[in-house]
Design a protein around this motif. Sequence first.
Motif, PDB file in Angstrom:
ATOM      1  N   ALA A 122      36.327 -31.329   6.555  1.00  0.00           N
ATOM      2  CA  ALA A 122      37.575 -30.768   7.080  1.00  0.00           C
ATOM      3  C   ALA A 122      37.521 -29.239   7.163  1.00  0.00           C
ATOM      4  N   ASP A 123      36.604 -28.611   6.430  1.00  0.00           N
ATOM      5  CA  ASP A 123      36.477 -27.152   6.432  1.00  0.00           C
ATOM      6  C   ASP A 123      35.607 -26.633   7.565  1.00  0.00           C
ATOM      7  N   ILE A 124      34.924 -27.535   8.288  1.00  0.00           N
ATOM      8  CA  ILE A 124      33.950 -27.137   9.297  1.00  0.00           C
ATOM      9  C   ILE A 124      34.439 -27.531  10.684  1.00  0.00           C
ATOM     10  N   GLU A 125      34.301 -26.602  11.609  1.00  0.00           N
ATOM     11  CA  GLU A 125      34.675 -26.861  13.003  1.00  0.00           C
ATOM     12  C   GLU A 125      33.476 -26.551  13.894  1.00  0.00           C
ATOM     13  N   ILE A 126      33.111 -27.510  14.740  1.00  0.00           N
ATOM     14  CA  ILE A 126      31.985 -27.350  15.659  1.00  0.00           C
ATOM     15  C   ILE A 126      32.536 -27.392  17.074  1.00  0.00           C
ATOM     16  N   GLY A 129      28.210 -18.407  -7.998  1.00  0.00           N
ATOM     17  CA  GLY A 129      26.961 -18.264  -7.245  1.00  0.00           C
ATOM     18  C   GLY A 129      26.965 -19.033  -5.944  1.00  0.00           C
ATOM     19  N   ILE A 130      27.901 -19.957  -5.807  1.00  0.00           N
ATOM     20  CA  ILE A 130      28.005 -20.725  -4.570  1.00  0.00           C
ATOM     21  C   ILE A 130      28.980 -19.993  -3.664  1.00  0.00           C
ATOM     22  N   ALA A 131      28.473 -19.615  -2.506  1.00  0.00           N
ATOM     23  CA  ALA A 131      29.300 -18.831  -1.585  1.00  0.00           C
ATOM     24  C   ALA A 131      30.506 -19.644  -1.139  1.00  0.00           C
ATOM     25  N   GLN A 132      31.652 -19.020  -1.163  1.00  0.00           N
ATOM     26  CA  GLN A 132      32.891 -19.670  -0.749  1.00  0.00           C
ATOM     27  C   GLN A 132      33.505 -18.993   0.464  1.00  0.00           C
ATOM     28  N   ARG A 133      32.788 -18.059   1.055  1.00  0.00           N
ATOM     29  CA  ARG A 133      33.340 -17.319   2.180  1.00  0.00           C
ATOM     30  C   ARG A 133      33.191 -18.103   3.477  1.00  0.00           C
ATOM     31  N   GLY A 134      34.043 -17.767   4.412  1.00  0.00           N
ATOM     32  CA  GLY A 134      33.965 -18.392   5.727  1.00  0.00           C
ATOM     33  C   GLY A 134      32.779 -17.852   6.507  1.00  0.00           C
ATOM     34  N   PHE A 135      32.412 -18.565   7.545  1.00  0.00           N
ATOM     35  CA  PHE A 135      31.282 -18.144   8.359  1.00  0.00           C
ATOM     36  C   PHE A 135      31.490 -18.582   9.804  1.00  0.00           C
ATOM     37  N   GLU A 136      30.723 -17.962  10.669  1.00  0.00           N
ATOM     38  CA  GLU A 136      30.661 -18.370  12.065  1.00  0.00           C
ATOM     39  C   GLU A 136      29.234 -18.164  12.538  1.00  0.00           C
ATOM     40  N   ARG A 137      28.622 -19.224  13.013  1.00  0.00           N
ATOM     41  CA  ARG A 137      27.256 -19.187  13.562  1.00  0.00           C
ATOM     42  C   ARG A 137      27.309 -19.579  15.024  1.00  0.00           C
ATOM     43  N   GLN A 150      31.862 -23.059  12.748  1.00  0.00           N
ATOM     44  CA  GLN A 150      32.705 -22.228  11.888  1.00  0.00           C
ATOM     45  C   GLN A 150      33.023 -22.985  10.612  1.00  0.00           C
ATOM     46  N   GLY A 151      33.037 -22.258   9.521  1.00  0.00           N
ATOM     47  CA  GLY A 151      33.435 -22.821   8.239  1.00  0.00           C
ATOM     48  C   GLY A 151      34.529 -21.972   7.637  1.00  0.00           C
ATOM     49  N   ARG A 152      35.639 -22.611   7.278  1.00  0.00           N
ATOM     50  CA  ARG A 152      36.773 -21.910   6.670  1.00  0.00           C
ATOM     51  C   ARG A 152      37.183 -22.668   5.418  1.00  0.00           C
ATOM     52  N   LYS A 153      37.098 -21.997   4.291  1.00  0.00           N
ATOM     53  CA  LYS A 153      37.494 -22.628   3.031  1.00  0.00           C
ATOM     54  C   LYS A 153      38.998 -22.514   2.862  1.00  0.00           C
ATOM     55  N   GLY A 154      39.605 -23.635   2.550  1.00  0.00           N
ATOM     56  CA  GLY A 154      41.029 -23.637   2.264  1.00  0.00           C
ATOM     57  C   GLY A 154      41.282 -23.124   0.853  1.00  0.00           C
ATOM     58  N   GLU A 155      42.486 -22.743   0.600  1.00  0.00           N
ATOM     59  CA  GLU A 155      42.862 -22.287  -0.735  1.00  0.00           C
ATOM     60  C   GLU A 155      43.018 -23.497  -1.648  1.00  0.00           C
ATOM     61  N   GLU A 156      42.150 -23.594  -2.621  1.00  0.00           N
ATOM     62  CA  GLU A 156      42.207 -24.707  -3.575  1.00  0.00           C
ATOM     63  C   GLU A 156      42.580 -24.164  -4.948  1.00  0.00           C
ATOM     64  N   PRO A 157      43.421 -24.879  -5.638  1.00  0.00           N
ATOM     65  CA  PRO A 157      43.758 -24.425  -6.991  1.00  0.00           C
ATOM     66  C   PRO A 157      42.539 -24.529  -7.906  1.00  0.00           C
TER      67      PRO A 157
END
Length: 156
Positions: free
Chosen positions: A60-64, A90-98, A74-81
């Motif tokens: 659900a966080d990834i859009e192609i 160490g695991i990247a939680q930032r959004g991206f666009e390739r 594109q990857g967009r992380k939602g706000e999770e509690p």
Amino acid sequence: MNRFDFTPYRRTMVGFDRLFDLLENHNRLNSGDNYPPFNIERRGEESYRITLAVAGFKPADIEITAQQNLLVVQGRKGEEPQSGQFLHVGIAQRGFERRFELADYVRVESANLEDGLLIIDLVREVPEAMKPKKIPVGTQKALSVVSDADESSAAA
């Protein structure tokens, strides 16, 4: 200096504008950010696979998005509690666009997220009208000379 001047080639080569634009803009579009890492694999004569390492992302966080000659992931992380206090992240939680430039007639066949890897399978399907065709070389019948004597005997 990483810039190559294609001006002399643009003057003499017709129909290659898109290729020159891709080469000139490549460094500008992909400057610096190498996240997420990816592989591009040729799996056959007309099939390819792009694999992106997207650990921590859900489907659900990834859009192609596939447009003409362009694939955007594109990857967009939602706000999770957060259930605890992190001492190290160490695991990247930032959004991206390739962005991936695709050749003509390349389409996305499937996309799957398994074990933190996003696998996108691509297929190149050239329409029959665009495929090269073998043209048989025939011979023309030999010409013969028609004489008046042949015409008068055929009329009788």
